[in-house]
Design a protein around this motif. Structure first.
Motif, PDB file in Angstrom:
ATOM      1  N   PRO A   1       0.837  -1.201   0.000  1.00 51.35           N
ATOM      2  CA  PRO A   1       0.000   0.000   0.000  1.00 51.35           C
ATOM      3  C   PRO A   1       0.871   1.251   0.000  1.00 51.35           C
ATOM      4  O   PRO A   1       1.991   1.235   0.516  1.00 51.35           O
ATOM      5  CB  PRO A   1      -0.796  -0.111   1.306  1.00 51.35           C
ATOM      6  CG  PRO A   1      -0.105  -1.123   2.127  1.00 51.35           C
ATOM      7  CD  PRO A   1       0.725  -1.978   1.232  1.00 51.35           C
TER       8      PRO A   1
ATOM      9  N   VAL B   1       2.254  -3.965   6.836  1.00 49.88           N
ATOM     10  CA  VAL B   1       1.819  -5.002   7.763  1.00 49.88           C
ATOM     11  C   VAL B   1       1.876  -6.347   7.040  1.00 49.88           C
ATOM     12  O   VAL B   1       1.878  -6.395   5.819  1.00 49.88           O
ATOM     13  CB  VAL B   1       0.384  -4.721   8.258  1.00 49.88           C
ATOM     14  CG1 VAL B   1       0.354  -3.462   9.083  1.00 49.88           C
ATOM     15  CG2 VAL B   1      -0.574  -4.624   7.085  1.00 49.88           C
ATOM     16  N   PRO B   2       1.925  -7.429   7.802  1.00 53.05           N
ATOM     17  CA  PRO B   2       1.884  -8.736   7.141  1.00 53.05           C
ATOM     18  C   PRO B   2       0.503  -8.972   6.533  1.00 53.05           C
ATOM     19  O   PRO B   2      -0.484  -8.474   7.059  1.00 53.05           O
ATOM     20  CB  PRO B   2       2.153  -9.709   8.292  1.00 53.05           C
ATOM     21  CG  PRO B   2       1.759  -8.981   9.520  1.00 53.05           C
ATOM     22  CD  PRO B   2       2.001  -7.528   9.256  1.00 53.05           C
ATOM     23  N   ARG B   3       0.467  -9.679   5.450  1.00 52.61           N
ATOM     24  CA  ARG B   3      -0.807 -10.060   4.844  1.00 52.61           C
ATOM     25  C   ARG B   3      -0.717 -11.539   4.475  1.00 52.61           C
ATOM     26  O   ARG B   3       0.347 -12.006   4.074  1.00 52.61           O
ATOM     27  CB  ARG B   3      -1.077  -9.248   3.575  1.00 52.61           C
ATOM     28  CG  ARG B   3      -1.063  -7.757   3.754  1.00 52.61           C
ATOM     29  CD  ARG B   3      -1.634  -7.064   2.506  1.00 52.61           C
ATOM     30  NE  ARG B   3      -1.027  -7.522   1.267  1.00 52.61           N
ATOM     31  CZ  ARG B   3      -0.102  -6.838   0.598  1.00 52.61           C
ATOM     32  NH1 ARG B   3       0.304  -5.665   1.039  1.00 52.61           N
ATOM     33  NH2 ARG B   3       0.394  -7.313  -0.512  1.00 52.61           N
ATOM     34  N   PRO B   4      -1.805 -12.257   4.611  1.00 48.82           N
ATOM     35  CA  PRO B   4      -1.749 -13.706   4.366  1.00 48.82           C
ATOM     36  C   PRO B   4      -1.172 -14.069   3.003  1.00 48.82           C
ATOM     37  O   PRO B   4      -0.344 -14.962   2.878  1.00 48.82           O
ATOM     38  CB  PRO B   4      -3.210 -14.136   4.480  1.00 48.82           C
ATOM     39  CG  PRO B   4      -3.832 -13.119   5.366  1.00 48.82           C
ATOM     40  CD  PRO B   4      -3.133 -11.827   5.069  1.00 48.82           C
ATOM     41  N   MET B   5      -1.614 -13.333   1.975  1.00 48.14           N
ATOM     42  CA  MET B   5      -1.124 -13.640   0.633  1.00 48.14           C
ATOM     43  C   MET B   5       0.386 -13.462   0.549  1.00 48.14           C
ATOM     44  O   MET B   5       1.102 -14.253  -0.051  1.00 48.14           O
ATOM     45  CB  MET B   5      -1.822 -12.700  -0.347  1.00 48.14           C
ATOM     46  CG  MET B   5      -1.324 -12.795  -1.763  1.00 48.14           C
ATOM     47  SD  MET B   5      -1.961 -14.271  -2.533  1.00 48.14           S
ATOM     48  CE  MET B   5      -1.421 -14.019  -4.215  1.00 48.14           C
TER      49      MET B   5
ATOM     50  N   GLN C   1      -5.197  -3.253   4.955  1.00 50.82           N
ATOM     51  CA  GLN C   1      -5.579  -4.022   3.795  1.00 50.82           C
ATOM     52  C   GLN C   1      -5.118  -5.461   3.986  1.00 50.82           C
ATOM     53  O   GLN C   1      -3.957  -5.692   4.284  1.00 50.82           O
ATOM     54  CB  GLN C   1      -4.883  -3.435   2.588  1.00 50.82           C
ATOM     55  CG  GLN C   1      -5.765  -3.312   1.410  1.00 50.82           C
ATOM     56  CD  GLN C   1      -5.018  -2.779   0.219  1.00 50.82           C
ATOM     57  OE1 GLN C   1      -3.866  -2.393   0.296  1.00 50.82           O
ATOM     58  NE2 GLN C   1      -5.678  -2.773  -0.892  1.00 50.82           N
ATOM     59  N   VAL C   2      -5.984  -6.370   3.843  1.00 52.04           N
ATOM     60  CA  VAL C   2      -5.579  -7.763   3.951  1.00 52.04           C
ATOM     61  C   VAL C   2      -6.104  -8.528   2.747  1.00 52.04           C
ATOM     62  O   VAL C   2      -7.081  -8.147   2.160  1.00 52.04           O
ATOM     63  CB  VAL C   2      -6.124  -8.420   5.236  1.00 52.04           C
ATOM     64  CG1 VAL C   2      -5.445  -7.853   6.450  1.00 52.04           C
ATOM     65  CG2 VAL C   2      -7.626  -8.243   5.329  1.00 52.04           C
ATOM     66  N   MET C   3      -5.433  -9.572   2.394  1.00 52.16           N
ATOM     67  CA  MET C   3      -5.868 -10.312   1.226  1.00 52.16           C
ATOM     68  C   MET C   3      -5.742 -11.820   1.445  1.00 52.16           C
ATOM     69  O   MET C   3      -5.019 -12.486   0.726  1.00 52.16           O
ATOM     70  CB  MET C   3      -5.024  -9.935   0.011  1.00 52.16           C
ATOM     71  CG  MET C   3      -5.045  -8.473  -0.331  1.00 52.16           C
ATOM     72  SD  MET C   3      -4.167  -8.185  -1.877  1.00 52.16           S
ATOM     73  CE  MET C   3      -4.138  -6.409  -1.912  1.00 52.16           C
ATOM     74  N   PRO C   4      -6.399 -12.346   2.433  1.00 51.83           N
ATOM     75  CA  PRO C   4      -6.308 -13.794   2.559  1.00 51.83           C
ATOM     76  C   PRO C   4      -7.001 -14.421   1.366  1.00 51.83           C
ATOM     77  O   PRO C   4      -8.062 -13.975   0.957  1.00 51.83           O
ATOM     78  CB  PRO C   4      -7.057 -14.090   3.856  1.00 51.83           C
ATOM     79  CG  PRO C   4      -7.950 -12.936   4.050  1.00 51.83           C
ATOM     80  CD  PRO C   4      -7.343 -11.760   3.358  1.00 51.83           C
TER      81      PRO C   4
ATOM     82  N   ARG D   1      -6.357 -14.155  -1.555  1.00 52.63           N
ATOM     83  CA  ARG D   1      -6.318 -13.324  -2.759  1.00 52.63           C
ATOM     84  C   ARG D   1      -5.560 -14.095  -3.820  1.00 52.63           C
ATOM     85  O   ARG D   1      -4.400 -14.456  -3.629  1.00 52.63           O
ATOM     86  CB  ARG D   1      -5.586 -12.025  -2.428  1.00 52.63           C
ATOM     87  CG  ARG D   1      -5.308 -11.158  -3.615  1.00 52.63           C
ATOM     88  CD  ARG D   1      -6.474 -10.224  -3.806  1.00 52.63           C
ATOM     89  NE  ARG D   1      -6.132  -9.127  -4.694  1.00 52.63           N
ATOM     90  CZ  ARG D   1      -6.160  -9.230  -6.023  1.00 52.63           C
ATOM     91  NH1 ARG D   1      -6.482 -10.359  -6.598  1.00 52.63           N
ATOM     92  NH2 ARG D   1      -5.857  -8.186  -6.753  1.00 52.63           N
ATOM     93  N   LEU D   2      -6.215 -14.344  -4.911  1.00 54.22           N
ATOM     94  CA  LEU D   2      -5.564 -15.097  -5.977  1.00 54.22           C
ATOM     95  C   LEU D   2      -4.986 -14.136  -6.989  1.00 54.22           C
ATOM     96  O   LEU D   2      -5.360 -12.976  -7.032  1.00 54.22           O
ATOM     97  CB  LEU D   2      -6.586 -16.034  -6.631  1.00 54.22           C
ATOM     98  CG  LEU D   2      -7.273 -16.981  -5.632  1.00 54.22           C
ATOM     99  CD1 LEU D   2      -8.382 -17.755  -6.296  1.00 54.22           C
ATOM    100  CD2 LEU D   2      -6.269 -17.923  -5.012  1.00 54.22           C
TER     101      LEU D   2
END
Lengths: 550, 464
Positions: A83, A96-100, B173-176, B178-179
């Motif tokens: 971002p 920040v960490p993000r799962p993807m 913003q998070v993108m679990p 997310r493809l």
């Protein structure tokens, strides 16, 4: 996707407050740039800047693994973008960490480790015989771990990773397999993915000293956007980054290295939004010459220009905004009307009556242009936002954001079309302030070609911009570029942006003092950003962080 | 008509004829569950349908007021030209007309689609109105053991929808799940189904996938501990950040290990670099139902890419955004935009069929899956009222109905002088409640209208 909505998102943040009424708008639009001192909280000036854990941004991560594994082709790594704030991708709070991303780090670590182990001699510092395997593994952890973690491993870390390696080796993976897994783990570890500054020693005035390796890491990510090399780590090891003189010596070595050019390009890419070009398709009938190759060349010219002016040249904001130097390939040479090299890229000097610095180059002009014509509002807002640190906000939710030329009937100039569109009372209040900055670029079309007429009428690129102490009249973009290059407001804004980039912090009451120090340093250095960076690196503050409140 | 011929030929080439939606053998696993989980699929499309060409009327129904009628007329002409592809499924759908995104107009920091699903936005969230997006909230309440909280698939190049329903409650913003982008559909299948047993690997000795999974689990476990140890030495903010990182690693590790216990076959994987329509079709009819049949996710979102001019009968090369969507008040753009939305209606019909093709319990997977189609805007312009909403399945709401809500509320101040219908936030509240989530409001709760009255955005949608 509806790009206009996105544009609205980007711009909406400040208009709501800035442009409520004409008079309020006048006062607040540039308040920050015109009088930065007003917002400085002097009480906070003695406080050392915050040093949050900073995850490597995408570009820092990629530069880091490239520098760690120079012999590997890592072009296929996929790491998600970060971002942004004011275009910058390295704001600590947003990283920040993000799962993807965690998955991408996981996959990238596996891919890198698998590729690296193809040539074990490059990372394993010994010739393992069966007897010596354990020792060899431990040595790998110690030496390569130091490069990955940017410091020697602690005794506990040595235990952890050597223990892991030996357990894997014993489980039948063999030394190379175990090294591969250990490397994979290290490349996902917090010591690698985050820049963590713990500091050491006594607390004085609420601050502690960074460790010598933390200083080295600060320097390398500031000056190279990447990890320290062996030489920098050796200087840290020898405690040769402790004094201002020592740091200056090292900073100058680093600034002379091509990795500094890469960092300067990276900073300007984010600040001046080089990549927006890809989102602005052009009308094929109107601009048949606008091929994918030309677009690529236009984009590449920006990098080459920054490298030439800011790294090899005098490094000043003035040159950024007024230099006629360029590097062109045959396609760009045609666009700029200069002699074309037979092939590849060659340095040229552009016509000084048509071109000045970055704002008169095709990337800015085309990326702030629609399919048919340039966009004076977008060009004006860019100057206001990126160079003057002002804020224009966004249009109301139901504003007509389409390109006027797309539906225009009859022969009118682009400027006339915009003036008609923006005359509506709901638009006029704000646009009267910043759109004139954009009219200065009417001498260029939507792909950045110079022009003197528009729809058979002479181009009118004149305008006036008056805010606070600024009162500029100009007849074209060359004159506006000159005004900007002389402007203390632009200098201050550039320093703010550099501070934000260097520290990963936002500019607010708590950080404004230090941003101001950047501005003073930039002025003292005659606008040379490299000297400004040296001054920052040699400042006391550079080697401090606030004591951690747990 | 040439358009449909091309489509049929194309679908055949993709192996996507009506009869080839799925291998039924894939879905045996589901019947083992006594109580199937509830699931949600969001189908988000660009621009908006053409006002006047998607709505439906019946004789005797008053203009201007609230009304409802049953979608029971066997004559396909009873459906509007835009939504006619849904006529065969008329008893399974609920069509809603007249909602508005009035809360977005009231929001000075309006962030487009992000607002649609959060009734909030990131800036607002930071300012004290925290609100995740509806898909996240539902996903959090129902995450499967192996797999993803939710899948989110959209066009990557413009990343339009990526800014949308993906803000968590702290505004990050998070993108679990997310493809990757539209070009990388095969990679998306790889990511979702890649850890499932590969039938081409011989039984007995562990294959490369199996080894890779074990290896990943081992290194992840080590790295997780590193985050835990280091976090202890940090400030509370940094500890929180690294703690989240650790949690995500542990989530990944859980997924990597749990997938071993799934008895579920992998679907056939498509290629990368397919045309946009094929990508959307394959995501809706293969990726999502297969992932849900395997219980690899319970929430899936498709942000559809803008269709190409040739797909909608418009001249090649025309700017679909400016010259079609923005001009869709008049012909010929109005007709092209109607084609555009009819194509999406066809896709939604195939989505319904794909879920209906999977047996589950005494019925089909459709019975337990709410399919929700939401265009980005009220029309091809930027109006945020007269929204079209189409829902199917789910067992939550009575289907086979057309509901129209009257538009008589004064709108927030920065809308031109129009009156609008009930806020869409009420629909989202109804959906949350249908998923067993006890919410009486969602995001922004009120705004001042032009006439000085207070607009109330809370509560469920009446009569739904």
């Amino acid at each position: 996707m509806d790009r206009e909505l996105i544009a609205r998102v980007v711009l909406a943040a400040t208009l709501a407050t800035a442009c409520v009424t004409g008079s309020e708008a006048d006062e607040s639009l540039l308040a920050r740039a015109v009088d930065p001192a007003s917002a400085v909280d002097e009480a906070l000036c003695d406080v050392v800047g915050a040093a949050p854990a900073r995850r490597l941004s995408r570009s820092e991560y990629l530069a880091t693994v490239r520098d760690l594994f120079p012999s590997l082709d890592l072009s296929s790594l996929t790491i998600g973008s970060d971002p942004t704030e004011h275009g910058f991708e390295n704001r600590a709070e947003l990283l920040v960490p993000r799962p993807m991303l965690i998955e991408q780090y996981n996959t990238a670590a596996a891919d890198i480790a698998a590729a690296a182990i193809d040539d074990p001699s490059a990372i394993v510092p010994c010739e393992p015989t069966l007897e010596a395997e354990a020792m060899c593994g431990a040595k790998f952890v110690e030496t390569f771990g130091r490069r990955i973690f940017r410091r020697p491993l602690s005794a506990e870390e040595l235990d952890t990773y050597t223990g892991f390696l030996n357990a894997e080796r014993a489980a039948g993976t063999g030394l190379e397999g175990a090294v591969q897994l250990t490397l994979e783990a290290m490349l996902q570890a917090p010591q690698f993915l985050y820049r963590i500054e713990l500091g050491e020693g006594p607390v004085e005035h609420g601050a502690v000293s960074l460790t010598r390796f933390e200083v080295a890491t600060r320097m390398s990510y500031l000056l190279w956007g990447s990890t320290p090399d062996d030489e920098l780590l050796a200087r840290a090891e020898a405690n040769e980054l402790a004094t201002a003189e020592q740091r200056e010596l090292e900073a100058r070595r680093m600034l002379a290295d091509p990795r500094a050019a890469r960092m300067l390009v990276e900073f300007h890419r984010q600040w001046l939004d080089f990549d927006e070009l890809a989102n602005e398709p052009k009308d094929r009938a109107r601009y048949p010459e606008y091929s994918a190759d030309l677009a690529t060349a236009i984009r590449e010219e920006s990098d080459r220009f920054v490298s030439r002016v800011m790294w090899r040249g005098d490094g000043t904001i003035r040159s950024l905004l007024t230099s006629r130097e360029a590097e062109v390939n045959p396609l760009l040479a045609e666009l700029y009307g200069v002699a074309a090299p037979e092939s590849g890229w060659a340095p040229v000097t552009l016509d000084p009556t048509e071109r000045a610095g970055f704002l008169t180059r095709a990337n800015f002009l085309a990326s702030r242009g629609h399919a048919l014509e340039g966009s004076p509002p977008l060009r004006g807002i860019f100057v206001l936002d990126r160079l003057l640190c002002g804020s224009a906000g966004g249009p109301p939710a139901d504003a007509d954001l389409s390109e006027p030329a797309a539906t225009a009937e009859g022969e009118r100039t682009n400027r006339q079309l915009f003036e008609e569109r923006l005359a509506a009372p709901a638009c006029a209040g704000c646009h009267a302030i910043f759109t004139p900055l954009g009219y200065a670029f009417e001498g260029y079309d939507a792909i950045g070609r110079h022009r003197t007429t528009d729809h058979d009428a002479p181009v009118d690129a004149s305008g006036r911009f008056a805010q606070g102490e600024i009162d500029w009249n100009f007849t074209n973009a060359i004159e506006l570029s000159e005004r900007l290059a002389e402007s203390p407001e632009v200098m201050r804004c550039a320093a703010d942006r550099w501070y934000a980039y260097a520290s990963g912090n936002a500019i607010d009451a708590a950080t404004r003092c230090r941003a101001r120090a950047f501005g003073d340093a930039l002025v003292e250095a005659g606008g040379d950003v490299r000297e400004m960076l040296v001054r920052y690196v040699t400042s006391d503050e550079f080697a401090l962080r606030p004591a951690v409140m747990r | 008509m040439k358009l449909s011929f091309d489509r049929r030929r194309f679908l055949k080439a993709m192996g996507l004829g009506a009869g080839s939606l799925y291998l039924p053998s894939l879905f045996g696993v589901r019947t083992a569950h006594a109580e199937p989980p509830k699931r949600l699929v969001l189908f988000l499309t660009e621009h908006g349908p053409v006002t006047g060409r998607w709505e439906m009327r019946r004789p005797g129904v008053p203009e201007g007021g609230d009304f409802e009628f049953a979608l029971d007329d066997p004559d396909p002409e009873a459906f509007s030209e835009t939504l006619r592809p849904l006529h065969p499924h008329r008893r399974k759908v609920t069509i809603i007309e007249g909602l508005s995104m009035a809360s977005a107009y009231a929001d000075p920091l309006f962030t487009g689609n992000g607002h649609y699903f959060s009734v909030s936005n990131r800036a607002a969230a930071q300012g004290g109105v925290p609100c995740g997006s509806i898909d996240q909230i539902i996903a959090e309440a129902s995450t499967p053991v192996a797999g993803f909280p939710y899948l989110f698939y959209s066009n990557d190049s413009s990343d339009f929808w990526a800014g949308s329903p993906i803000y968590d409650t702290t505004g990050h913003q998070v993108m679990p799940g997310r493809l990757g982008g539209y070009r990388y559909l095969r990679d998306a299948f790889d990511r979702v189904f890649g850890d499932l047993p590969d039938p081409s690997e011989p039984m007995g000795a562990p294959g490369p996938r199996e080894l890779s999974r074990r290896r990943r689990a081992t290194t992840l476990a080590l790295v997780e501990r590193e985050y835990e140890k280091l976090a202890l030495r940090l400030s509370s903010e940094d500890r929180e950040k690294l703690g989240r990182h650790r949690d995500m690693l542990s989530d990944l590790e859980r997924r990597v290990t749990a997938v071993e216990h799934l008895s579920c076959e992998r679907p056939e994987w498509p290629d990368n670099d397919l045309p946009p329509i094929a990508v959307a079709d394959l995501a809706l009819t293969r990726l999502f139902p297969a992932a849900m049949a395997c219980d690899l996710t319970r929430v899936a979102v498709l942000g559809a890419k803008q269709l190409d001019a040739v797909d909608i009968g418009a001249p090649a090369g025309i700017d679909v955004h400016q010259a079609v969507a923005h001009s869709s008040m008049d012909d010929p753009s109005s007709t092209w935009m109607t084609n555009y939305y009819r194509l999406h209606a066809e896709q939604f019909a195939r989505l319904i069929e794909a879920f209906e093709a999977v047996p589950e319990g005494d019925g089909t997977m459709l019975d337990n899956t709410l399919l929700l189609w939401l265009p980005e805007l009220g029309n091809g312009w930027h109006d945020l009222y007269k929204l079209m909403v189409v829902m199917a399945g789910g067992g939550a709401f009575e289907t086979g109905r057309y509901l129209r809500y009257r538009e008589d509320q004064s709108a927030p101040r920065n809308v031109f002088d129009v009156t609008v219908g009930p806020p869409h936030s009420k629909l989202l509240v109804s959906i949350l409640q249908a998923f067993g989530i006890d919410r009486s409001s969602f995001g922004v709760t009120s705004a001042v209208a032009r006439d000085g009255s207070i607009m109330d955005f809370t509560g469920p949608l009446p009569d739904l």
